[in-house]
Enzyme design. Structure first.
Site, mmCIF file in Angstrom:
data_model
loop_
_atom_site.group_PDB
_atom_site.id
_atom_site.type_symbol
_atom_site.label_atom_id
_atom_site.label_comp_id
_atom_site.label_asym_id
_atom_site.label_seq_id
_atom_site.Cartn_x
_atom_site.Cartn_y
_atom_site.Cartn_z
ATOM 1 N N ASP A 80 -5.624 2.770 -3.677
ATOM 2 C CA ASP A 80 -6.990 2.593 -3.178
ATOM 3 C C ASP A 80 -7.472 3.883 -2.512
ATOM 4 O O ASP A 80 -8.634 4.013 -2.162
ATOM 5 C CB ASP A 80 -7.115 1.382 -2.218
ATOM 6 C CG ASP A 80 -6.154 1.426 -1.052
ATOM 7 O OD1 ASP A 80 -5.234 2.271 -1.056
ATOM 8 O OD2 ASP A 80 -6.303 0.597 -0.137
ATOM 9 N N ASP B 144 -2.062 6.898 -2.919
ATOM 10 C CA ASP B 144 -1.004 6.157 -2.234
ATOM 11 C C ASP B 144 -0.490 5.096 -3.211
ATOM 12 O O ASP B 144 -0.937 5.026 -4.358
ATOM 13 C CB ASP B 144 -1.521 5.554 -0.915
ATOM 14 C CG ASP B 144 -2.536 4.454 -1.107
ATOM 15 O OD1 ASP B 144 -3.301 4.526 -2.089
ATOM 16 O OD2 ASP B 144 -2.570 3.514 -0.293
ATOM 17 N N SER C 194 0.820 -1.222 0.000
ATOM 18 C CA SER C 194 0.000 0.000 0.000
ATOM 19 C C SER C 194 0.853 1.270 0.000
ATOM 20 O O SER C 194 1.588 1.524 -0.934
ATOM 21 C CB SER C 194 -0.961 -0.049 1.189
ATOM 22 O OG SER C 194 -1.734 1.107 1.260
ATOM 23 N N ASP D 188 -0.732 1.840 -3.814
ATOM 24 C CA ASP D 188 -1.606 0.880 -4.505
ATOM 25 C C ASP D 188 -2.913 1.528 -4.954
ATOM 26 O O ASP D 188 -3.821 0.843 -5.439
ATOM 27 C CB ASP D 188 -1.864 -0.351 -3.634
ATOM 28 C CG ASP D 188 -2.680 -0.039 -2.390
ATOM 29 O OD1 ASP D 188 -2.596 1.102 -1.899
ATOM 30 O OD2 ASP D 188 -3.397 -0.931 -1.913
#
Ligand code: MG
Length: 392
Positions: free
Chosen positions: A192, A188, A45, A190
Site C-alpha cells: 500500500d 512494503d 503490512s 502489502d
C-alpha cells in the site's frame, strides 16, 4: 492457515466468500469498492514475518472505521456469532479478476501515451511481497524496461526486511547508483506504500514524494490531508498554490476518512503512503508508482530535478521504548522547550518557526515515536538528541 480459518468462519455464518488470492492490500480495496462488497485481508503490512493481522475493509473499499472494528471485536469476544443451519452455509468461489481490475484502475488515471513515449528504465524491488506480480505487470504495460529484484512471493521475507527504509534497500540502491535507471521502486509487504530511488541512487523520503504530488497534481482551492508528522513543505507548496492543508492525527484510516469528509483529492503520510482520491480513498503503492511516472513524463524532468523544486526540510525519526506513562514525557518536553507552540492533536508537537518536535505513543507497539523537523539536517539531529536525553 489463518486464511482458511477466516474463510471457514465466514461460511459458517451463512455468508459466501470470493477468494481473490494473493494481492496488494489496495488491489483488494479496489475490488471491494468496484463490487460493493466488504473484504478481509490477511496481512501484517511491513512487519516482520512472525506477525500477522486480519484487516477488514468496508463496502466502499476504505479501511473499516474504528467503531465498526470494535463491534466485530465485541461479537468475537462475547461469542455472539450467528451460525447458519447446515443447509444455509455459504460457498467459496475463486475469482482471479482482481489483479486485472486493479491494474486497469491505475492505468485509467495516468497519461499512458506520454509515459510510454519516454521508455523509462526502472528497477523494482518487490521484497517478496504481495505486489510481486501486479507492479511488474503495470510497469510492462507502461512500456517500461524493467529489472526486478526479489519478485518471488515469500511470507518469510527472506530477501530483505519488509519496511522500505534505506537500510533495507541496499541492493536496490546499489543498482540504482549504476546510472542505468530512471527510477528505483520499493513497496512494503502489502504494497500500500511505495518509495523511490532517484536516477543517481538517492533514496527519496516519503515526505518529498508527497510534496512532489501536491506540487504537480493540486490546483488552487483544492485540499490536501496529511498527519501532523509530515513536513512543512506540504504547507509551503499549498500556500503558493492557494490550496488548503488539513492536518490530522497519524494513521492512514484517519487521513482517508478526513479526505472523504472534506472532499480532498490528495492525502498522504511521510512513510510513502499516498492516497489519491480520484482513484480510491486508501493508500495505494501501484497508484503512487503510476503518478510518479506520469509526473516524470509530463515534466520531462529527471526525478532529482523534480525534487530540486521542493522546499527542503529534514525529519529525523527515532523510536524509544515506552515504559512509563506518556503524560510524564509530554510534560517534561513541554517544560524543556518553553515558548514553543503546542499542538496536542496526537501526542505532543512543539513548534518554533520551522523547527518542530513530535512525540507520540505508537498505536500498535509499546514504543514512542519521535520526529524532529528543521530546515537543516544538523538542527533536526540536534533536536533529536535533546529529546532522547529527556526521554531517557
Ligand atoms: Mg502496508
Amino acid at each position: 492457515m489463518i486464511m482458511d480459518s477466516v474463510i471457514g468462519g465466514i461460511l459458517s455464518t451463512g455468508a459466501s466468500v470470493k477468494n481473490i488470492g494473493v494481492l496488494p492490500t489496495p488491489a483488494v480495496q479496489f475490488y471491494c469498492k468496484k463490487n460493493s462488497i466488504p473484504g478481509v485481508i490477511i496481512t501484517a503490512s511491513h512487519n516482520p514475518p512472525r506477525f500477522n493481522g486480519i484487516k477488514c475493509i468496508d463496502m466502499d473499499g476504505t479501511e473499516l472505521e474504528r467503531t465498526k472494528e470494535e463491534k466485530i471485536e465485541e461479537i468475537y469476544y462475547d461469542n455472539k456469532f450467528h451460525i447458519a443451519q447446515w443447509q444455509h452455509i455459504g460457498t467459496e468461489i475463486q475469482d482471479n479478476s482482481a489483479a486485472e481490475l486493479y491494474i486497469n484502475g491505475v492505468m485509467e488515471r495516468i497519461d499512458l501515451n506520454k509515459i510510454r513515449e519516454k521508455k523509462f528504465r526502472v528497477v523494482f524491488d518487490a521484497g517478496n511481497g504481495a505486489a510481486f506480480r501486479t507492479t511488474p505487470e503495470l510497469l510492462s504495460r507502461l512500456g517500461v524496461s524493467l529489472v526486478t529484484l526479489n519478485a518471488n512471493p515469500d511470507g518469510l521475507f527472506t530477501s530483505r526486511e519488509s519496511e522500505p527504509k534505506p537500510e533495507n534497500l541496499k541492493y536496490l540502491i546499489e543498482l540504482a547508483k549504476s546510472g542505468e535507471f530512471n527510477l528505483g521502486i520499493a513497496h512494503d509487504g502489502d504494497a500500500d506504500r511505495a518509495v523511490f530511488i532517484d536516477e543517481n541512487g538517492n533514496f527519496v523520503d516519503g515526505d518529498v514524494t508527497l510534496s512532489i504530488f501536491v506540487k504537480n497534481y493540486i490546483r488552487n482551492g483544492e485540499k490536501v490531508v496529511t498527519p501532523v508528522s509530515s513536513s512543512d513543505s506540504v504547507d509551503d507548496i499549498c500556500k503558493e498554490k492557494g490550496a488548503e492543508v488539513i492536518r490530522t492525527r497519524v494513521g492512514a484510516p484517519i487521513v482517508s476518512r478526513t479526505m472523504i469528509d472534506q472532499r480532498a483529492r490528495l492525502g498522504g503520510e511521510e512513510n510513502g503512503g499516498i492516497i489519491y482520491g480520484d482513484h480510491q480513498y486508501c493508500r495505494d503503492g501501484a497508484m503512487t508508482v503510476g503518478i510518479i511516472l506520469d509526473i516524470m513524463a509530463k515534466t520531462g524532468k529527471k526525478l532529482s530535478e523534480i525534487i530540486r523544486d521542493i522546499p527542503e526540510y529534514h525529519i529525523t525519526r527515532k523510536t524509544f521504548p515506552r515504559n512509563s506513562d506518556f503524560s510524564i514525557i509530554k510534560e517534561r518536553l513541554i517544560s524543556a522547550f518553553p515558548g514553543w507552540e503546542k499542538d496536542e492533536r496526537d501526542g505532543i508537537k512543539l513548534r518554533k518557526g520551522h523547527d518542530w518536535i513530535l512525540a507520540r505513543p505508537s498505536g500498535t507497539e509499546p514504543i514512542i515515536r519521535v520526529f524532529t523537523h528543521s530546515r537543516e539536517i544538523e538542527t533536526s539531529r540536534k533536536l533529536s538528541e535533546e529529546v532522547k536525553k529527556i526521554i531517557s
